[in-house]
Design a protein around this motif. Sequence first.
Motif, mmCIF file in Angstrom:
data_model
loop_
_atom_site.group_PDB
_atom_site.id
_atom_site.type_symbol
_atom_site.label_atom_id
_atom_site.label_comp_id
_atom_site.label_asym_id
_atom_site.label_seq_id
_atom_site.Cartn_x
_atom_site.Cartn_y
_atom_site.Cartn_z
ATOM 1 N N PHE A 64 0.835 -1.211 0.000
ATOM 2 C CA PHE A 64 0.000 0.000 0.000
ATOM 3 C C PHE A 64 0.866 1.257 0.000
ATOM 4 N N THR A 65 1.932 1.226 0.780
ATOM 5 C CA THR A 65 2.833 2.380 0.823
ATOM 6 C C THR A 65 3.447 2.635 -0.543
ATOM 7 N N PHE A 68 0.705 4.026 -2.929
ATOM 8 C CA PHE A 68 0.398 5.447 -2.692
ATOM 9 C C PHE A 68 1.566 6.346 -3.098
ATOM 10 N N ALA A 71 1.435 6.507 -6.799
ATOM 11 C CA ALA A 71 0.269 7.327 -7.159
ATOM 12 C C ALA A 71 0.596 8.809 -7.010
ATOM 13 N N ASP A 72 1.337 9.151 -5.961
ATOM 14 C CA ASP A 72 1.724 10.549 -5.767
ATOM 15 C C ASP A 72 2.674 11.012 -6.875
ATOM 16 N N LEU A 77 -4.095 7.964 -8.777
ATOM 17 C CA LEU A 77 -4.213 6.897 -7.792
ATOM 18 C C LEU A 77 -4.258 5.522 -8.468
ATOM 19 N N GLY A 80 -0.819 4.262 -9.770
ATOM 20 C CA GLY A 80 0.076 3.778 -8.717
ATOM 21 C C GLY A 80 -0.250 2.351 -8.310
ATOM 22 N N PHE A 81 -1.536 2.082 -8.119
ATOM 23 C CA PHE A 81 -1.944 0.722 -7.752
ATOM 24 C C PHE A 81 -1.766 -0.245 -8.919
#
Length: 117
Positions: A64-65, A68, A71-72, A77, A80-81
């Motif tokens: 998840f880190t 995210f 994604a940044d 978003l 990134g995933f």
Amino acid sequence: MEEPKEPQQPVTPPLFDQVKEYAETRIKLAKYKAIDGSSTVVASIIADLVVVFSMVLAFVFASFTLAFFLADKLQSLWEGFACVAAIYLVIAIAFKLNKSGFERPIANAFVKKFFRN
């Protein structure tokens, strides 16, 4: 008159009693060894499961880190995933192609765990 005699117990040779006692002791020893071995294996498996569970949680949160973070950087978003999903897809394909290379060490680890003294 004569007093009636009490019936006598059959006399067992002392060697027979010793063999019987030895057999009973060996059976008890085998039971204790089985209990010791199985409890060691069960305790080891439980400890390994706790470690694996902790590692899975750390892996999920790291995923998840990373998602995210990407994604940044990508300003999206879903991108990134999607990048993280693509990384896992590449890893899964690599494992699938080299499956036989991973099976033998894992099987050996399980055998060592069960037959460890």
